[in-house]
Design an enzyme around this catalytic site. Structure first.
Site, short mmCIF file in Angstrom:
data_model
loop_
_atom_site.label_atom_id
_atom_site.label_comp_id
_atom_site.label_asym_id
_atom_site.label_seq_id
_atom_site.Cartn_x
_atom_site.Cartn_y
_atom_site.Cartn_z
CG HIS A 102 -1.78 1.19 1.38
ND1 HIS A 102 -3.11 1.19 1.05
CD2 HIS A 102 -1.51 2.45 1.83
CE1 HIS A 102 -3.63 2.40 1.27
NE2 HIS A 102 -2.67 3.18 1.75
CD GLU A 103 1.59 3.64 3.66
OE1 GLU A 103 1.82 4.70 3.02
OE2 GLU A 103 0.57 3.46 4.33
CG HIS A 135 0.37 6.35 -0.70
ND1 HIS A 135 -0.65 7.05 -1.30
CD2 HIS A 135 -0.16 5.80 0.43
CE1 HIS A 135 -1.76 6.92 -0.57
NE2 HIS A 135 -1.49 6.16 0.47
CG HIS A 175 0.33 9.06 -6.92
ND1 HIS A 175 -0.81 9.35 -6.22
CD2 HIS A 175 0.19 9.71 -8.11
CE1 HIS A 175 -1.61 10.11 -6.94
NE2 HIS A 175 -1.03 10.35 -8.09
#
Length: 670
Positions: free
Chosen positions: A462-463, A466, A469
């Protein structure tokens, strides 16, 4: 001597000179940053030339470069490796930064110039149009159009909110840091070896004579899953949910009440009926009603599933000789037993196959297959010995520096997050990002492999979503770089990337036993994948209840007693007795440590509607690593930052916006 924060950073990739920086360097460097930024703003305002995009908007984009560089280092260190000196600096900085922000947003001359550019915007390219739109909107929403007493009061309100947010965070960290429960050797009975090892490591870290459980999730969660001692589970759980509500100087309940009242006042000063109306105006959801409709569409099937699960777990509790009702400190324990019985699956069997280093490699490899990225670990000092850094390249060209800081410690706030010490931009020369992932996994004993739960591994992915991105951002202006997007869009890349952890080929390659290096057996792999939605009623209920309470706090009049309002909302929705909110009010840092997720905790679910639909796009094409879909994802989502409205970005990627059905199917709640 030259302040290392202000000197040219000559280390590879212009990394901060961590070894040379002391806490005493931060405030002098910040003051220089303020001075330079104010001088730059004055220069814009004093410019006798007609306002243009270049001499006003671009100049404003570059006004606080030094300040941003210094704060990018400071706030990463303050969150990941706090010290008393850094906490004092946070307290001192909060009102200063708020005052500076108000100076900018309330500068009438500056706003007039921005407005003039807005009124003569023909000829700007789409990215410039977007930056101009967001800049002008930011001024208006910050109070630039207010006059007299209303302007002054809004400045005071924002300053006080900044102080309260800092105090809320520090109180929570203080409560988490101060509590631990020592265990005797008899208390370890029934615990798996990895939980015992983690407890011994926690005790050593606190210089105790024996093992201990702390309030770090990596410590308390497996204890609640595996300890047969109901009394100890209750003691640990009650300490966990009491964080920020223990009375004394670290109690957050009064802070929450004042914060909500000030947010309501802020919204009304700006002409809105309530804070949720103000906050959601710029998000994809737009209105509180739209948020509530989404949450309630998920709440009903999730609660029905949780109620059915509670009946089964209560029967298990009674079979163990405990009379009465299922309690919150029982749920994880009996759910783990049930998962073992129904799926022949438990953490003790799984964890040896989920080594931290292998999961990092898996996250890297997926990004290599999707986006062509390569990783080379770097030597050199970082801000903490546990942190690691990699150079990220593509086709031999430098893309970013990625820092991973994975282990829990007393100086680190709880949870997991991604931040940027430096964001990507092209204005004034190409700048490549320095991106940080921070987690709170249990640190192993010296020489032992760090092992994760499957939830831990999902958090890592998940991290890293990010981080992608941030790292793949390809825009001109820092204000729209990377994760600078609507709050209910920012979780799309992170939640989407979680899906690649569950791709069988990824686990077959990287889920290798820590002792034997053998791959996870096919039969165990299938059991793991089959159990992914196990206990999803519980997980959804604890999340959605938190989001509904957040929304209720900010819709209508601010509650004088947030705890009473929390209880009222939970009663209205029929909250199951044995489940608590994922984040009760005194610990709800997402909402009270700053304005980031206030009225916006629903964002994870809003984004999940999209991430379920987006991964389906890969499956409908050539599979999880379909090259054409990866290019579309990078072009329209990961590299685009906030350069377009998120609805436009998602529609360009997928063709249309999805409906909640995709989320319900993904969670097994359809």
């Amino acid at each position: 001597m030259t302040n290392p924060l202000l000197s040219d950073w000559t280390s590879p990739f212009q990394m901060p000179p961590f070894a040379d920086i002391s806490d005493d360097d931060f405030m002098p460097a910040v003051e220089v940053g303020f001075t330079e930024a104010r001088a730059a703003i004055a220069s814009i305002c004093d410019n006798s030339d007609a306002p243009t995009f270049e001499n006003t908007i671009e100049a404003l984009e570059q006004a606080d470069e030094t300040l941003n560089r210094v704060l990018g280092v400071f706030y990463n260190l303050a969150g990941a490796d706090s010290t008393p000196a850094r906490e004092a600096l946070q307290t001192e900085l909060a009102p200063k930064l708020s005052a500076y922000s108000s100076e900018i947003s309330m500068n009438e001359t500056l706003f007039e110039r921005v407005d003039a550019v807005w009124n003569d915007r023909d000829g700007l390219n789409p990215e410039q149009q977007r930056v101009l739109e967001l800049t002008r909107r930011g001024f208006v929403r910050a109070g630039a159009a207010l006059q007299g007493d209303a302007r002054d009061r809004l400045t005071d309100v924002k300053s006080r909110l900044a102080v309260l947010g800092t105090k809320f965070t520090q109180n929570l960290l203080a409560d988490e840091r101060s509590w631990f429960m020592e265990l005797s050797e008899a208390d370890l009975e029934g615990l798996p070896d990895f939980v015992i090892a983690d407890a011994r490591a926690a005790g050593e870290a606190r210089e105790l004579d024996g093992p201990a459980i702390t309030l770090a999730r990596a410590s308390i969660t497996p204890f609640l899953q595996f300890s047969p001692r109901r009394d100890l589970r209750q003691k640990a759980y009650e300490a966990y949910v009491a964080r920020g509500a223990n009375g004394g100087d670290t109690d957050n309940r009064v802070i929450a009440a004042e914060t909500l009242a000030l947010r309501e006042e802020r919204a009304k000063l700006l002409g809105y009926d309530c804070f949720a109306d103000y906050k959601l105006e710029t998000e994809m959801a737009k209105t509180p009603d739209a948020v509530r409709d989404l949450l309630m569409a998920v709440w009903e099937p999730a609660k029905a599933q949780a109620d059915a699960d509670a009946t089964v777990l209560t029967e298990m509790l009674h079979a163990d000789g405990h009379n009465g009702d299922l309690a919150a400190w029982d749920w994880n324990y009996y759910a783990a037993k049930r998962r073992k019985a129904e799926h022949d699956l438990d953490e003790a069997e799984l964890k040896p196959y989920l080594q931290l280093d292998k999961m990092i490699d898996a996250a890297f490899d997926c990004s290599s297959r999707l986006f062509g990225l390569s990783y080379r670990e770097l030597d050199g000092p970082l801000y903490h010995p546990d942190a690691r850094a990699w150079e990220v390249t593509r086709g031999g060209k430098h893309v970013a520096v990625f820092i991973g800081d994975y282990f829990a410690r007393g100086s680190k706030r709880s949870g997991a997050w991604c931040s940027a010490m430096r964001s990507q931009k092209k204005l004034g020369g190409d700048v490549q990002p320095i991106v940080v992932n921070v987690c709170n996994f249990a640190k192993p004993a010296e020489g032992a492999a760090a092992l994760l739960s499957f939830d831990d591994a999902r958090t890592l992915f998940h991290e890293f979503g990010h981080a992608l991105h941030q790292m793949l951002s390809n825009v001109t202006y820092e204000s729209i770089s990377g994760t600078s997007v609507a709050r209910d869009f920012v979780e799309l890349p992170s939640q989407l990337y979680e899906h690649w952890l569950s791709v069988p080929a990824v686990l077959e390659t990287y889920a290798l036993h820590a002792d034997t290096d053998e791959p996870m057996p096919e039969e165990l792999l299938q059991r793991l994948l089959a159990a992914q939605n196990f206990d999803m009623g519980f997980a959804t209920v604890e999340y959605v209840s938190s989001a509904l309470v957040d929304l209720a706090f900010h819709t209508g009049a601010a509650p004088a007693d947030p705890m009473a309002k929390q209880a009222e909302v939970l009663a209205e929705i029929g909250m199951p007795a044995a489940i608590n909110m994922r984040h009760a009010t005194p610990q709800f840092a997402h909402v009270f440590a700053g304005d980031g997720y206030s009225s916006g905790y629903y964002s994870y679910m809003w984004s999940e509607v999209m991430d379920a639909d987006a991964f389906a796009a890969f499956e409908e094409a050539g599979g999880a690593f379909d090259g054409d879909m990866a290019k579309r994802l990078e072009k329209h989502i990961l590299s685009a930052g906030g350069s377009q409205d998120p609805v436009e970005l998602y529609t360009a990627f997928r063709g249309s916006m999805p409906k909640v059905d995709a989320l319900l199917r993904g969670r097994g709640l359809a």
